[in-house]
Design a protein around this motif. Structure first.
Motif, PDB file in Angstrom:
ATOM      1  N   ILE A 127     -82.987 -92.991  85.982  1.00  0.00           N
ATOM      2  CA  ILE A 127     -81.677 -92.923  85.339  1.00  0.00           C
ATOM      3  C   ILE A 127     -81.899 -92.470  83.905  1.00  0.00           C
ATOM      4  CG2 ILE A 127     -79.574 -94.193  84.792  1.00  0.00           C
ATOM      5  CD1 ILE A 127     -80.515 -96.251  86.940  1.00  0.00           C
ATOM      6  N   VAL A 128     -81.596 -91.208  83.633  1.00  0.00           N
ATOM      7  CA  VAL A 128     -81.863 -90.626  82.316  1.00  0.00           C
ATOM      8  C   VAL A 128     -80.621 -90.812  81.440  1.00  0.00           C
ATOM      9  CG1 VAL A 128     -82.587 -88.567  81.063  1.00  0.00           C
ATOM     10  CG2 VAL A 128     -83.363 -88.928  83.422  1.00  0.00           C
ATOM     11  N   THR A 129     -80.819 -91.484  80.306  1.00  0.00           N
ATOM     12  CA  THR A 129     -79.720 -91.791  79.396  1.00  0.00           C
ATOM     13  C   THR A 129     -80.149 -91.482  77.967  1.00  0.00           C
ATOM     14  OG1 THR A 129     -78.916 -93.562  80.831  1.00  0.00           O
ATOM     15  CG2 THR A 129     -78.199 -93.615  78.541  1.00  0.00           C
ATOM     16  N   ALA A 130     -79.330 -90.730  77.253  1.00  0.00           N
ATOM     17  CA  ALA A 130     -79.605 -90.467  75.843  1.00  0.00           C
ATOM     18  C   ALA A 130     -79.132 -91.650  75.007  1.00  0.00           C
ATOM     19  CB  ALA A 130     -78.910 -89.185  75.399  1.00  0.00           C
ATOM     20  N   LEU A 131     -79.880 -91.977  73.973  1.00  0.00           N
ATOM     21  CA  LEU A 131     -79.486 -93.056  73.067  1.00  0.00           C
ATOM     22  C   LEU A 131     -78.424 -92.585  72.075  1.00  0.00           C
ATOM     23  CD1 LEU A 131     -83.059 -94.505  72.510  1.00  0.00           C
ATOM     24  CD2 LEU A 131     -81.164 -95.628  73.707  1.00  0.00           C
ATOM     25  N   ALA A 132     -78.259 -91.291  71.951  1.00  0.00           N
ATOM     26  CA  ALA A 132     -77.219 -90.696  71.104  1.00  0.00           C
ATOM     27  C   ALA A 132     -77.103 -89.228  71.483  1.00  0.00           C
ATOM     28  CB  ALA A 132     -77.560 -90.833  69.625  1.00  0.00           C
ATOM     29  N   ASP A 163     -85.277 -90.656  68.527  1.00  0.00           N
ATOM     30  CA  ASP A 163     -85.292 -90.318  67.104  1.00  0.00           C
ATOM     31  C   ASP A 163     -83.903 -90.425  66.495  1.00  0.00           C
ATOM     32  OD1 ASP A 163     -84.724 -88.142  68.863  1.00  0.00           O
ATOM     33  OD2 ASP A 163     -84.738 -86.801  67.109  1.00  0.00           O
ATOM     34  N   LEU A 164     -82.864 -90.481  67.356  1.00  0.00           N
ATOM     35  CA  LEU A 164     -81.495 -90.518  66.857  1.00  0.00           C
ATOM     36  C   LEU A 164     -80.905 -91.926  66.832  1.00  0.00           C
ATOM     37  CD1 LEU A 164     -80.018 -87.381  68.687  1.00  0.00           C
ATOM     38  CD2 LEU A 164     -81.041 -87.516  66.395  1.00  0.00           C
ATOM     39  N   ALA A 165     -81.428 -92.834  67.628  1.00  0.00           N
ATOM     40  CA  ALA A 165     -80.887 -94.199  67.686  1.00  0.00           C
ATOM     41  C   ALA A 165     -81.933 -95.136  68.275  1.00  0.00           C
ATOM     42  CB  ALA A 165     -79.604 -94.247  68.504  1.00  0.00           C
ATOM     43  N   HIS A 185     -89.058 -89.347  72.968  1.00  0.00           N
ATOM     44  CA  HIS A 185     -88.593 -88.711  71.724  1.00  0.00           C
ATOM     45  C   HIS A 185     -88.837 -87.220  71.847  1.00  0.00           C
ATOM     46  CE1 HIS A 185     -89.542 -87.890  67.189  1.00  0.00           C
ATOM     47  NE2 HIS A 185     -88.413 -87.339  67.572  1.00  0.00           N
ATOM     48  N   HIS A 186     -87.753 -86.463  72.055  1.00  0.00           N
ATOM     49  CA  HIS A 186     -87.858 -85.004  72.182  1.00  0.00           C
ATOM     50  C   HIS A 186     -88.885 -84.608  73.243  1.00  0.00           C
ATOM     51  CE1 HIS A 186     -85.050 -83.535  69.318  1.00  0.00           C
ATOM     52  NE2 HIS A 186     -85.640 -84.073  68.268  1.00  0.00           N
ATOM     53  N   ALA A 187     -88.829 -85.295  74.382  1.00  0.00           N
ATOM     54  CA  ALA A 187     -89.719 -85.003  75.511  1.00  0.00           C
ATOM     55  C   ALA A 187     -91.189 -85.137  75.135  1.00  0.00           C
ATOM     56  CB  ALA A 187     -89.439 -83.608  76.070  1.00  0.00           C
ATOM     57  N   HIS A 207     -75.922 -87.951  82.926  1.00  0.00           N
ATOM     58  CA  HIS A 207     -74.881 -87.067  82.405  1.00  0.00           C
ATOM     59  C   HIS A 207     -75.479 -85.745  81.936  1.00  0.00           C
ATOM     60  CE1 HIS A 207     -71.402 -89.708  82.470  1.00  0.00           C
ATOM     61  NE2 HIS A 207     -72.112 -90.680  81.944  1.00  0.00           N
ATOM     62  N   SER A 208     -74.635 -84.736  81.809  1.00  0.00           N
ATOM     63  CA  SER A 208     -75.062 -83.471  81.216  1.00  0.00           C
ATOM     64  C   SER A 208     -75.433 -83.700  79.755  1.00  0.00           C
ATOM     65  CB  SER A 208     -73.934 -82.437  81.305  1.00  0.00           C
ATOM     66  OG  SER A 208     -73.592 -82.178  82.636  1.00  0.00           O
ATOM     67  N   GLY A 209     -76.501 -83.059  79.323  1.00  0.00           N
ATOM     68  CA  GLY A 209     -76.898 -83.140  77.924  1.00  0.00           C
ATOM     69  C   GLY A 209     -77.820 -84.279  77.566  1.00  0.00           C
ATOM     70  N   VAL A 210     -78.202 -85.121  78.549  1.00  0.00           N
ATOM     71  CA  VAL A 210     -79.065 -86.260  78.207  1.00  0.00           C
ATOM     72  C   VAL A 210     -80.534 -85.877  78.152  1.00  0.00           C
ATOM     73  CG1 VAL A 210     -77.441 -87.951  79.130  1.00  0.00           C
ATOM     74  CG2 VAL A 210     -79.214 -87.008  80.630  1.00  0.00           C
ATOM     75  N   GLY A 211     -80.878 -84.690  78.649  1.00  0.00           N
ATOM     76  CA  GLY A 211     -82.258 -84.230  78.515  1.00  0.00           C
ATOM     77  C   GLY A 211     -83.061 -84.188  79.798  1.00  0.00           C
ATOM     78  N   LYS A 212     -82.415 -84.163  80.962  1.00  0.00           N
ATOM     79  CA  LYS A 212     -83.163 -84.129  82.221  1.00  0.00           C
ATOM     80  C   LYS A 212     -84.012 -82.863  82.323  1.00  0.00           C
ATOM     81  CE  LYS A 212     -79.814 -84.416  85.129  1.00  0.00           C
ATOM     82  NZ  LYS A 212     -78.760 -84.187  84.093  1.00  0.00           N
ATOM     83  N   SER A 213     -83.383 -81.710  82.084  1.00  0.00           N
ATOM     84  CA  SER A 213     -84.110 -80.448  82.210  1.00  0.00           C
ATOM     85  C   SER A 213     -85.222 -80.331  81.170  1.00  0.00           C
ATOM     86  CB  SER A 213     -83.141 -79.268  82.090  1.00  0.00           C
ATOM     87  OG  SER A 213     -82.218 -79.270  83.162  1.00  0.00           O
ATOM     88  N   THR A 214     -84.990 -80.885  79.980  1.00  0.00           N
ATOM     89  CA  THR A 214     -86.031 -80.884  78.954  1.00  0.00           C
ATOM     90  C   THR A 214     -87.239 -81.694  79.416  1.00  0.00           C
ATOM     91  OG1 THR A 214     -84.377 -80.669  77.198  1.00  0.00           O
ATOM     92  CG2 THR A 214     -86.556 -81.461  76.557  1.00  0.00           C
ATOM     93  N   LEU A 215     -86.984 -82.826  80.047  1.00  0.00           N
ATOM     94  CA  LEU A 215     -88.071 -83.639  80.587  1.00  0.00           C
ATOM     95  C   LEU A 215     -88.824 -82.882  81.676  1.00  0.00           C
ATOM     96  CD1 LEU A 215     -86.392 -87.167  80.867  1.00  0.00           C
ATOM     97  CD2 LEU A 215     -88.184 -86.486  79.261  1.00  0.00           C
ATOM     98  N   VAL A 216     -88.074 -82.227  82.559  1.00  0.00           N
ATOM     99  CA  VAL A 216     -88.708 -81.486  83.646  1.00  0.00           C
ATOM    100  C   VAL A 216     -89.618 -80.401  83.087  1.00  0.00           C
ATOM    101  CG1 VAL A 216     -88.282 -79.915  85.573  1.00  0.00           C
ATOM    102  CG2 VAL A 216     -86.895 -81.976  85.323  1.00  0.00           C
ATOM    103  N   ASN A 217     -89.149 -79.670  82.070  1.00  0.00           N
ATOM    104  CA  ASN A 217     -89.960 -78.602  81.485  1.00  0.00           C
ATOM    105  C   ASN A 217     -91.221 -79.144  80.833  1.00  0.00           C
ATOM    106  OD1 ASN A 217     -88.167 -76.601  82.264  1.00  0.00           O
ATOM    107  ND2 ASN A 217     -87.031 -76.647  80.347  1.00  0.00           N
TER     108      ASN A 217
END
Length: 331
Positions: A127-132, A163-165, A185-187, A207-217
């Protein structure tokens, strides 16, 4: 009629066929056994074509007629026949879907009666969740935990953009559940995440924008998944993944990236399974009157939360899910 006519041998040309019939060939339900079929692993689905890993090569396939309405999703293990060479113009056929060990399901919302399988044969739900940017949404996390419980998947909470929250407030909510978590922190600092994923088939949801694709890369550099920025006004990310796709991890195992979702419908989950997915409220529920649906004024969970045994927000989240489920049952 002459004797010679009556003694003549008859053949199929003498058989009269009733007008309007398609033919006299007997129908059978027997299907080809396809004993020569080989097993492949579905890694992607795109407009009726299925990318299947077969040994050391990728094979493109289509569904065979004998599958009927049975769906094929990413993560399925399937039987393939036909041209399995993997050449650019080759096309195999999927004739069977092997029994699934698990199936992650969702509905469009809590009133939608039709469920769909997102991924098959996974054993971990990340479950990928952004802190901000966008801010965390605990009710979405709760829904994913219910879906993991329903599918028999081990949940993992992955908190990005530390890094944001600070993650402390969110982690305090889920500490009583004992759900494992990682903070990134930034993958970067992904060693701990890799330990949770290695050797397993994990599906990433959020959700969109939480960083799933960034993690995959970061985990699979050759994946080259498109990433997006979050809208500063709406706080929402743009959908960069249009369908689920599986990537093999260098350390072993698979991760399956899924499109960003704004909701995770649970209309297919029974009320008792919703309650079972909130173990922090389970002990308090034993004090409830017999047959309590946890939506009535005499529910003992109110006192349980007031005494500090559970987070009131968790109780509210469970009741929202149950109320939505009750509305579905009465439609």
């Amino acid at each position: 009629m002459t004797l010679a006519r009556r003694l003549r041998d008859f053949d199929e040309d003498d058989v009269r066929v009733r007008p309007g019939r398609r033919g006299s060939r007997p129908r059978t339900r027997r299907r080809p056994a396809h004993e020569d079929a080989v097993t492949g692993f579905v890694t992607a689905v795109d407009r009726g074509r299925y990318r299947c890993l077969l040994g050391d090569r990728m094979v493109t396939a289509m569904r065979a007629r004998e599958l009927g309405r049975k769906g094929v999703v990413v993560g399925d293990r399937v039987a393939l026949v036909g041209d399995v060479s993997g050449d650019p113009d080759a096309l195999a056929r999927i004739v069977r879907v092997h029994p699934r060990s698990s199936a992650l399901r969702r509905t469009a919302d809590d009133t939608e009666p039709f469920e769909r399988i997102i991924v098959a044969n996974a054993d971990r739900l990340v479950i990928v969740t952004a802190l901000a940017d966008p801010p965390p949404r605990p009710r979405m996390i709760d829904r994913c935990l219910v879906a993991a419980h329903d599918a028999g998947l081990d949940p993992l909470l992955c908190l990005t953009k530390s890094d944001l929250a600070s993650p402390d407030e969110l982690l305090a909510i889920y500490a009583p559940l004992g759900v494992p978590y990682v903070v990134t922190h930034h993958a970067t600092e992904l060693d701990e995440l890799r330990e949770h994923l290695t050797g397993r088939t994990s599906v990433l949801v959020g959700h969109s924008g939480v960083g799933k694709s960034t993690l995959v890369n970061a985990l699979v550099p050759e994946a080259r998944r498109a990433v997006s920025h979050v809208n500063a006004v709406t706080g929402r990310g743009r959908h960069t993944s249009s369908s689920a796709i599986a990537f093999e991890l260098p350390e072993g195992g698979w991760i399956i990236d899924t499109p960003g979702v704004r909701s995770f419908g649970l209309a297919h989950v029974k009320p008792e399974d919703v309650v079972a997915a909130f173990p922090d409220l389970a002990e308090g529920a034993t004090r409830c009157p017999r047959g309590c649906d946890h939506l009535q004024p005499d529910c003992a969970l109110d006192a349980w939360a007031a005494e500090g045994h559970a987070d009131p927000h968790r109780l509210d989240s469970m009741r929202r899910l149950l109320a939505n489920r009750a509305d579905t049952d009465t439609d």
